[in-house]
Write a protein that holds these residues in place. Structure first.
Motif, PDB file in Angstrom:
ATOM      1  N   VAL A   1      35.772  29.377  52.449  1.00  0.00           N
ATOM      2  CA  VAL A   1      36.663  28.374  53.150  1.00  0.00           C
ATOM      3  C   VAL A   1      36.387  27.000  52.336  1.00  0.00           C
ATOM      4  CG1 VAL A   1      36.428  27.148  55.439  1.00  0.00           C
ATOM      5  CG2 VAL A   1      36.188  29.658  55.225  1.00  0.00           C
ATOM      6  N   THR A   2      35.085  26.482  51.867  1.00  0.00           N
ATOM      7  CA  THR A   2      35.125  25.208  51.115  1.00  0.00           C
ATOM      8  C   THR A   2      35.081  25.404  49.789  1.00  0.00           C
ATOM      9  OG1 THR A   2      32.460  25.490  51.444  1.00  0.00           O
ATOM     10  CG2 THR A   2      33.793  24.540  53.179  1.00  0.00           C
ATOM     11  N   GLY A   3      35.312  26.280  49.139  1.00  0.00           N
ATOM     12  CA  GLY A   3      35.570  26.361  47.917  1.00  0.00           C
ATOM     13  C   GLY A   3      36.712  25.668  47.244  1.00  0.00           C
ATOM     14  N   THR A   4      36.497  25.099  45.954  1.00  0.00           N
ATOM     15  CA  THR A   4      37.712  24.507  45.461  1.00  0.00           C
ATOM     16  C   THR A   4      37.707  24.962  43.799  1.00  0.00           C
ATOM     17  OG1 THR A   4      36.253  22.520  44.490  1.00  0.00           O
ATOM     18  CG2 THR A   4      37.447  22.457  46.606  1.00  0.00           C
ATOM     19  N   GLY A   5      37.176  26.293  43.546  1.00  0.00           N
ATOM     20  CA  GLY A   5      37.458  26.753  42.291  1.00  0.00           C
ATOM     21  C   GLY A   5      36.466  26.983  41.521  1.00  0.00           C
ATOM     22  N   ALA A   6      36.484  27.129  40.029  1.00  0.00           N
ATOM     23  CA  ALA A   6      35.568  27.788  39.320  1.00  0.00           C
ATOM     24  C   ALA A   6      35.132  26.561  38.089  1.00  0.00           C
ATOM     25  CB  ALA A   6      36.112  29.137  38.410  1.00  0.00           C
ATOM     26  N   ALA A   7      33.913  26.622  37.766  1.00  0.00           N
ATOM     27  CA  ALA A   7      33.432  25.822  36.550  1.00  0.00           C
ATOM     28  C   ALA A   7      32.784  26.576  35.631  1.00  0.00           C
ATOM     29  CB  ALA A   7      32.345  24.744  37.090  1.00  0.00           C
ATOM     30  N   ILE A   8      33.358  26.859  34.269  1.00  0.00           N
ATOM     31  CA  ILE A   8      32.775  27.611  33.352  1.00  0.00           C
ATOM     32  C   ILE A   8      32.413  26.995  32.472  1.00  0.00           C
ATOM     33  CG2 ILE A   8      33.636  29.672  32.034  1.00  0.00           C
ATOM     34  CD1 ILE A   8      35.977  29.921  33.987  1.00  0.00           C
ATOM     35  N   SER A   9      31.230  27.300  31.880  1.00  0.00           N
ATOM     36  CA  SER A   9      30.608  26.382  30.586  1.00  0.00           C
ATOM     37  C   SER A   9      30.131  27.413  29.733  1.00  0.00           C
ATOM     38  CB  SER A   9      29.430  25.490  31.370  1.00  0.00           C
ATOM     39  OG  SER A   9      28.254  26.001  31.897  1.00  0.00           O
ATOM     40  N   PHE A  10      29.803  26.464  28.340  1.00  0.00           N
ATOM     41  CA  PHE A  10      29.486  27.241  27.195  1.00  0.00           C
ATOM     42  C   PHE A  10      28.271  26.361  26.680  1.00  0.00           C
ATOM     43  CE2 PHE A  10      33.979  27.675  27.774  1.00  0.00           C
ATOM     44  CZ  PHE A  10      34.138  28.899  27.690  1.00  0.00           C
TER      45      PHE A  10
ATOM     46  N   LEU B   1      46.325  34.542  42.964  1.00  0.00           N
ATOM     47  CA  LEU B   1      45.968  32.849  43.079  1.00  0.00           C
ATOM     48  C   LEU B   1      47.082  32.571  44.243  1.00  0.00           C
ATOM     49  CD1 LEU B   1      45.080  30.224  42.123  1.00  0.00           C
ATOM     50  CD2 LEU B   1      47.136  30.045  40.711  1.00  0.00           C
ATOM     51  N   GLN B   2      46.551  32.177  45.210  1.00  0.00           N
ATOM     52  CA  GLN B   2      47.198  31.759  46.606  1.00  0.00           C
ATOM     53  C   GLN B   2      47.940  30.438  46.680  1.00  0.00           C
ATOM     54  OE1 GLN B   2      43.555  32.400  48.848  1.00  0.00           O
ATOM     55  NE2 GLN B   2      44.730  33.925  49.914  1.00  0.00           N
ATOM     56  N   SER B   3      47.799  29.575  45.788  1.00  0.00           N
ATOM     57  CA  SER B   3      48.518  28.465  45.441  1.00  0.00           C
ATOM     58  C   SER B   3      48.113  27.750  43.946  1.00  0.00           C
ATOM     59  CB  SER B   3      47.610  27.144  46.477  1.00  0.00           C
ATOM     60  OG  SER B   3      48.358  26.040  46.562  1.00  0.00           O
ATOM     61  N   THR B   4      48.615  26.548  43.819  1.00  0.00           N
ATOM     62  CA  THR B   4      48.544  26.111  42.568  1.00  0.00           C
ATOM     63  C   THR B   4      47.002  26.018  41.972  1.00  0.00           C
ATOM     64  OG1 THR B   4      48.718  23.921  43.363  1.00  0.00           O
ATOM     65  CG2 THR B   4      50.720  24.870  42.747  1.00  0.00           C
ATOM     66  N   ALA B   5      46.786  25.884  40.845  1.00  0.00           N
ATOM     67  CA  ALA B   5      45.584  25.736  40.185  1.00  0.00           C
ATOM     68  C   ALA B   5      45.690  24.862  39.144  1.00  0.00           C
ATOM     69  CB  ALA B   5      44.843  26.944  39.796  1.00  0.00           C
ATOM     70  N   ASP B   6      44.611  23.649  39.059  1.00  0.00           N
ATOM     71  CA  ASP B   6      44.739  22.751  37.768  1.00  0.00           C
ATOM     72  C   ASP B   6      43.508  23.358  36.801  1.00  0.00           C
ATOM     73  OD1 ASP B   6      46.715  21.380  38.652  1.00  0.00           O
ATOM     74  OD2 ASP B   6      45.606  19.953  39.729  1.00  0.00           O
ATOM     75  N   VAL B   7      44.069  23.500  35.550  1.00  0.00           N
ATOM     76  CA  VAL B   7      43.093  24.014  34.465  1.00  0.00           C
ATOM     77  C   VAL B   7      42.802  22.768  33.651  1.00  0.00           C
ATOM     78  CG1 VAL B   7      42.418  25.752  32.905  1.00  0.00           C
ATOM     79  CG2 VAL B   7      43.826  26.328  34.767  1.00  0.00           C
TER      80      VAL B   7
ATOM     81  N   VAL C   1      41.153  24.382  42.783  1.00  0.00           N
ATOM     82  CA  VAL C   1      42.273  24.981  43.570  1.00  0.00           C
ATOM     83  C   VAL C   1      41.960  23.891  45.094  1.00  0.00           C
ATOM     84  CG1 VAL C   1      42.449  27.065  42.588  1.00  0.00           C
ATOM     85  CG2 VAL C   1      40.896  26.908  44.332  1.00  0.00           C
ATOM     86  N   ALA C   2      43.004  24.209  45.837  1.00  0.00           N
ATOM     87  CA  ALA C   2      42.763  23.259  47.169  1.00  0.00           C
ATOM     88  C   ALA C   2      41.721  24.195  47.803  1.00  0.00           C
ATOM     89  CB  ALA C   2      43.953  23.516  48.149  1.00  0.00           C
ATOM     90  N   SER C   3      40.880  23.462  48.786  1.00  0.00           N
ATOM     91  CA  SER C   3      39.792  24.002  49.539  1.00  0.00           C
ATOM     92  C   SER C   3      40.206  25.445  50.224  1.00  0.00           C
ATOM     93  CB  SER C   3      39.164  23.284  50.487  1.00  0.00           C
ATOM     94  OG  SER C   3      38.154  23.782  51.322  1.00  0.00           O
ATOM     95  N   GLY C   4      39.467  26.614  49.907  1.00  0.00           N
ATOM     96  CA  GLY C   4      39.710  27.728  50.483  1.00  0.00           C
ATOM     97  C   GLY C   4      40.651  28.813  49.966  1.00  0.00           C
ATOM     98  N   ILE C   5      41.237  28.392  48.838  1.00  0.00           N
ATOM     99  CA  ILE C   5      42.122  29.076  48.051  1.00  0.00           C
ATOM    100  C   ILE C   5      41.126  30.196  47.080  1.00  0.00           C
ATOM    101  CG2 ILE C   5      43.941  29.160  46.256  1.00  0.00           C
ATOM    102  CD1 ILE C   5      44.773  28.277  48.951  1.00  0.00           C
ATOM    103  N   GLN C   6      41.605  31.235  47.261  1.00  0.00           N
ATOM    104  CA  GLN C   6      41.050  32.353  46.446  1.00  0.00           C
ATOM    105  C   GLN C   6      41.716  32.870  45.262  1.00  0.00           C
ATOM    106  OE1 GLN C   6      40.294  35.859  49.061  1.00  0.00           O
ATOM    107  NE2 GLN C   6      39.873  34.581  50.655  1.00  0.00           N
ATOM    108  N   PHE C   7      41.088  33.480  44.117  1.00  0.00           N
ATOM    109  CA  PHE C   7      41.778  33.854  42.968  1.00  0.00           C
ATOM    110  C   PHE C   7      40.668  34.873  42.273  1.00  0.00           C
ATOM    111  CE2 PHE C   7      39.758  29.747  41.932  1.00  0.00           C
ATOM    112  CZ  PHE C   7      39.323  29.884  40.670  1.00  0.00           C
ATOM    113  N   GLY C   8      41.264  35.618  41.144  1.00  0.00           N
ATOM    114  CA  GLY C   8      40.247  36.163  40.455  1.00  0.00           C
ATOM    115  C   GLY C   8      40.607  35.737  39.017  1.00  0.00           C
ATOM    116  N   ILE C   9      39.570  36.149  38.125  1.00  0.00           N
ATOM    117  CA  ILE C   9      39.563  35.645  36.710  1.00  0.00           C
ATOM    118  C   ILE C   9      39.341  37.278  35.899  1.00  0.00           C
ATOM    119  CG2 ILE C   9      38.485  34.638  34.647  1.00  0.00           C
ATOM    120  CD1 ILE C   9      38.521  32.207  36.160  1.00  0.00           C
ATOM    121  N   ASP C  10      40.139  37.398  35.101  1.00  0.00           N
ATOM    122  CA  ASP C  10      39.611  38.872  34.415  1.00  0.00           C
ATOM    123  C   ASP C  10      40.227  38.619  32.789  1.00  0.00           C
ATOM    124  OD1 ASP C  10      39.054  41.359  33.835  1.00  0.00           O
ATOM    125  OD2 ASP C  10      40.791  42.205  35.304  1.00  0.00           O
ATOM    126  N   ASP C  11      39.882  39.705  31.952  1.00  0.00           N
ATOM    127  CA  ASP C  11      40.091  39.449  30.592  1.00  0.00           C
ATOM    128  C   ASP C  11      39.676  37.816  29.961  1.00  0.00           C
ATOM    129  OD1 ASP C  11      40.555  42.169  30.216  1.00  0.00           O
ATOM    130  OD2 ASP C  11      42.733  41.564  30.079  1.00  0.00           O
TER     131      ASP C  11
END
Length: 257
Positions: A127-136, A159-165, A210-220
């Motif tokens: 509900v309050t999630g705004t996306g992924a932070a991936i670090s190396f 992806l249920q809405s737009t996502a800024d990468v 993403v906007a708060s509450g948007i769901q998405f998956g990451i693969d490959d």
């Protein structure tokens, strides 16, 4: 097939699960390829095909099982990070998966809506999630320093809405590399998008906002240690080559005359 409300509940229960690290998930990572799809869109300066033609890539598709000789990705587990070590995979490479802000995420899922390379993917939401932070992070394993990452790519699913990468040269996410790339929604059915970037600056962090509450998956999820000249540098190089050829041509004509 789970509904999105079921997925939300699934993620909420998983949010309390202890996050784990997966070590050497496959016996050999070098040379593995992104599964090419009919992507809804493919954005960035380095395509899935570019990664597959690159000899210096390392792929994490969240599909390995313990029977293959590595540590498995098990549905419902939350993955904090993945580590490849030279003794097993031939490379030293670590990627950390985290939340951009609050919410739930890094959850291994075998729900077909989120998977572009069967059977698993990682899912972010809540509900309050705004996306992924991936670090190396940079680290030393034995006497060997971790690989320097110059390119990163991944499939974005459901992806249920737009996502800024955004791509950064520091762990804190203050020094952005290049421009922000915006992915459109690809929610219906099993549609997928691919983002890929490669350059000549070491990458330390990638954000998918993403906007708060948007769901998405990451693969490959794929990275490369190949240093790719930026487009502006390539243009300058080609310009220099052309100017040199013109100059040589003029001298040749003058000498011939």
């Amino acid at each position: 097939m789970k509904t999105l409300s079921t997925i939300t509940l699934f993620l909420a229960s998983a949010g309390m699960t202890f996050a784990i690290n997966v070590d050497d998930p496959t016996p050999s990572v070098l040379g593995d390829d992104v599964t090419i799809q009919t992507f809804t869109q493919e954005l960035g300066n380095y395509s899935a095909t570019d990664f597959n033609n690159d000899a210096n890539t390392m792929l994490t598709n969240f599909d390995a099982s313990a029977s293959t000789g590595g540590s498995g990705f098990v549905p419902s587990e939350v993955i904090n990070g993945v580590l490849y070590t030279a003794g097993t995979s031939g490379v030293n490479f670590r990627v950390n998966f985290d939340l951009l802000t609050a919410g739930f995420g890094r959850l291994v899922s075998d729900d077909v809506n989120f998977v572009s390379s069967s059977p698993n993917s990682l899912v972010w939401g809540g509900v309050t999630g705004t996306g992924a932070a991936i670090s190396f992070p940079e680290f030393v394993f034995g006497s060997v320093v971790s690989e320097e990452i110059y390119g990163v790519g991944f499939t974005v699913t459901r992806l249920q809405s737009t996502a800024d990468v955004r791509v950064y040269s520091d762990i804190a996410g203050t020094n952005q590399i290049g421009s922000t790339v915006t992915l459109s929604a690809n929610n219906p059915g099993d549609n997928y998008s691919f983002f890929g970037y490669a350059g000549d600056t070491v990458i330390r962090r990638v954000e998918v906002e993403v906007a708060s509450g948007i769901q998405f998956g990451i693969d490959d999820f794929i990275v490369t240690t190949t240093q790719i000249p930026e487009p502006a540098e390539q243009a300058m190089f080609l310009g220099g080559v052309i100017a040199g050829l013109v100059l040589l041509s003029r001298r040749f004509r003058k000498n011939k005359a």
